[in-house]
Motif scaffolding. Structure first.
Motif, short mmCIF file in Angstrom:
data_model
loop_
_atom_site.label_atom_id
_atom_site.label_comp_id
_atom_site.label_asym_id
_atom_site.label_seq_id
_atom_site.Cartn_x
_atom_site.Cartn_y
_atom_site.Cartn_z
N LEU A 127 0.86 -1.19 0.00
CA LEU A 127 0.00 0.00 0.00
C LEU A 127 0.90 1.24 0.00
O LEU A 127 1.89 1.28 -0.71
CB LEU A 127 -0.95 -0.06 1.18
CG LEU A 127 -1.86 -1.30 1.20
CD1 LEU A 127 -2.74 -1.32 2.44
CD2 LEU A 127 -2.72 -1.38 -0.05
N SER A 128 0.56 2.25 0.77
CA SER A 128 1.31 3.50 0.70
C SER A 128 0.91 4.38 1.85
O SER A 128 -0.18 4.24 2.43
CB SER A 128 1.00 4.21 -0.62
OG SER A 128 1.54 5.51 -0.66
N VAL A 129 1.78 5.34 2.19
CA VAL A 129 1.36 6.39 3.11
C VAL A 129 0.18 7.15 2.53
O VAL A 129 -0.65 7.72 3.26
CB VAL A 129 2.54 7.34 3.43
CG1 VAL A 129 2.93 8.15 2.19
CG2 VAL A 129 2.19 8.27 4.59
N LEU A 130 0.04 7.14 1.20
CA LEU A 130 -1.07 7.84 0.56
C LEU A 130 -2.38 7.07 0.68
O LEU A 130 -3.41 7.54 0.19
CB LEU A 130 -0.74 8.13 -0.90
CG LEU A 130 0.46 9.06 -1.12
CD1 LEU A 130 0.60 9.41 -2.60
CD2 LEU A 130 0.36 10.32 -0.28
N VAL A 171 4.35 2.71 3.04
CA VAL A 171 5.65 3.37 2.88
C VAL A 171 5.46 4.62 2.05
O VAL A 171 4.52 4.72 1.25
CB VAL A 171 6.67 2.39 2.23
CG1 VAL A 171 6.24 2.00 0.82
CG2 VAL A 171 8.08 2.97 2.24
N GLY A 172 6.35 5.58 2.26
CA GLY A 172 6.32 6.81 1.48
C GLY A 172 7.09 6.67 0.18
O GLY A 172 6.89 5.73 -0.58
N TYR A 173 8.00 7.58 -0.04
CA TYR A 173 8.74 7.59 -1.31
C TYR A 173 9.97 6.69 -1.23
O TYR A 173 10.74 6.75 -0.28
CB TYR A 173 9.16 9.01 -1.67
CG TYR A 173 7.98 9.95 -1.81
CD1 TYR A 173 7.01 9.73 -2.79
CD2 TYR A 173 7.83 11.04 -0.96
CE1 TYR A 173 5.93 10.58 -2.92
CE2 TYR A 173 6.75 11.90 -1.10
CZ TYR A 173 5.80 11.66 -2.07
OH TYR A 173 4.73 12.50 -2.20
N MET A 174 10.14 5.86 -2.26
CA MET A 174 11.30 4.98 -2.35
C MET A 174 12.13 5.36 -3.57
O MET A 174 11.62 5.97 -4.52
CB MET A 174 10.85 3.52 -2.46
CG MET A 174 10.23 2.98 -1.21
SD MET A 174 9.61 1.28 -1.44
CE MET A 174 8.17 1.60 -2.48
N VAL A 188 13.60 6.44 0.49
CA VAL A 188 14.25 5.37 1.24
C VAL A 188 14.65 4.26 0.29
O VAL A 188 14.14 4.14 -0.83
CB VAL A 188 13.32 4.83 2.35
CG1 VAL A 188 13.07 5.91 3.40
CG2 VAL A 188 12.01 4.33 1.78
N ASP A 189 15.55 3.43 0.75
CA ASP A 189 16.09 2.33 -0.05
C ASP A 189 15.05 1.22 -0.17
O ASP A 189 14.62 0.68 0.86
CB ASP A 189 17.36 1.80 0.63
CG ASP A 189 18.07 0.72 -0.16
OD1 ASP A 189 17.48 0.19 -1.13
OD2 ASP A 189 19.20 0.38 0.21
N GLN A 205 2.79 -9.88 11.55
CA GLN A 205 2.28 -8.53 11.77
C GLN A 205 1.20 -8.20 10.74
O GLN A 205 1.35 -8.50 9.55
CB GLN A 205 3.42 -7.51 11.65
CG GLN A 205 4.48 -7.63 12.71
CD GLN A 205 5.62 -6.63 12.52
OE1 GLN A 205 5.50 -5.67 11.76
NE2 GLN A 205 6.72 -6.87 13.19
N PRO A 206 0.12 -7.54 11.14
CA PRO A 206 -0.92 -7.16 10.19
C PRO A 206 -0.56 -5.93 9.37
O PRO A 206 -1.08 -5.74 8.27
CB PRO A 206 -2.13 -6.87 11.08
CG PRO A 206 -1.54 -6.46 12.38
CD PRO A 206 -0.27 -7.25 12.54
N GLU A 207 0.36 -5.11 9.90
CA GLU A 207 0.67 -3.84 9.25
C GLU A 207 2.14 -3.52 9.47
O GLU A 207 2.63 -3.58 10.60
CB GLU A 207 -0.22 -2.74 9.83
CG GLU A 207 -0.31 -1.49 9.03
CD GLU A 207 -1.43 -0.60 9.54
OE1 GLU A 207 -2.46 -0.47 8.85
OE2 GLU A 207 -1.29 -0.05 10.67
N ILE A 208 2.83 -3.16 8.40
CA ILE A 208 4.24 -2.78 8.48
C ILE A 208 4.37 -1.34 8.02
O ILE A 208 3.98 -1.02 6.89
CB ILE A 208 5.14 -3.69 7.62
CG1 ILE A 208 5.04 -5.15 8.09
CG2 ILE A 208 6.59 -3.22 7.67
CD1 ILE A 208 4.11 -6.01 7.26
N LEU A 209 4.88 -0.47 8.88
CA LEU A 209 5.10 0.93 8.55
C LEU A 209 6.60 1.11 8.34
O LEU A 209 7.37 1.07 9.30
CB LEU A 209 4.59 1.84 9.67
CG LEU A 209 3.16 1.57 10.16
CD1 LEU A 209 2.76 2.56 11.22
CD2 LEU A 209 2.19 1.60 8.99
N ALA A 210 7.01 1.31 7.10
CA ALA A 210 8.41 1.13 6.75
C ALA A 210 9.26 2.39 6.82
O ALA A 210 10.46 2.33 6.58
CB ALA A 210 8.52 0.54 5.33
N ASP A 211 8.66 3.54 7.13
CA ASP A 211 9.46 4.76 7.22
C ASP A 211 8.81 5.72 8.20
O ASP A 211 7.66 5.54 8.63
CB ASP A 211 9.65 5.40 5.85
CG ASP A 211 8.34 5.79 5.17
OD1 ASP A 211 7.27 5.51 5.73
OD2 ASP A 211 8.40 6.39 4.08
#
Length: 226
Positions: A127-130, A171-174, A188-189, A205-211
């Motif tokens: 998915l996305s932060v958006l 995640v936001g911008y990669m 991010v990388d 985990q049900p949700e991973i927030l990567a940044d």
């Protein structure tokens, strides 16, 4: 589940984050099907290239028949038209929804029975932060990712009794081609993101927030829309 008995399908695996997912899974000892609309563009040694257009139900059906030993699916394939909702081309807006919502749903509906037959496993939806932050400049993408968030939560409940864990990556911008217009210091990388996401998925985990951006936005969801 452990990574010793994983057979995974990664959609959109020919570049960007999808390629990093496929590479990471290989390093963990998994068998990996790398899906792409044009499988000849897949250049990662060790994967099994597979033709897959997630917006084409027939293509998804064929992929499910070919990859009949899968117990992990990474729904990574995506598109970004940067269409706004009021002035953007309706074809672009529909493409966003057909890809991020209906395309992801196509894959889940086709592969859930496969995973269940193979003793259960996991689905990871990129998915996305958006999903939560909805700038007008990315209205079509944000709306589609928000729909994808709802889809993920609903299918998590529906598939749990069938032994299938559903996880979401936000995640936001990669540093990928999709957001080449974003300054490098804001990205991010993707290899780091892929590792975090897979670690979280395998940990249940049900949700991973990567940044930090995703974590900060999620923490402010109860604030005023202003």
């Amino acid at each position: 589940m452990t990574t010793e008995n994983v057979t995974a399908l990664v959609t959109g695996a020919n570049r960007g984050l999808g390629r990093k997912f496929a590479a990471d899974l290989l390093e963990r000892g998994a068998k990996v099907y790398a899906g792409a609309r044009r499988p000849e563009t897949i250049d990662l040694p060790g994967v099994v290239p597979i033709q897959l257009d997630i917006t084409d139900p027939e293509s998804v059906r064929r992929a499910a028949e070919q990859a009949s030993d899968v117990n992990v699916v990474v729904n990574n394939a995506g598109v970004s038209t940067r269409a706004t909702l009021l002035d953007g081309p309706l074809d672009d807006i529909r493409l966003e929804m057909e890809t991020h919502y209906f395309g992801t749903l196509n894959v889940i509906r086709a592969f859930a029975p496969v995973i269940e037959r193979n003793g259960g496993g996991s689905l990871l939806n990129v998915l996305s932060v958006l999903s939560w932050l909805h700038p007008a400049s990315s209205g079509a993408y944000s709306a589609a990712k928000a729909a994808g968030w709802a889809l993920t939560d609903a299918t998590r409940e529906e598939l749990a009794p069938r032994g299938i864990h559903v996880a979401a990556l936000h995640v936001g911008y990669m540093d990928t081609d999709m957001v080449s217009y974003i300054p490098a210091d804001q990205k991010v990388d993707p290899a780091v993101v892929a590792k975090q996401a897979l670690d979280g998925m395998f940990a249940g985990q049900p949700e991973i927030l990567a940044d930090d951006l995703s974590r900060n936005v999620k923490a402010q969801l109860s604030a005023s829309p202003r």
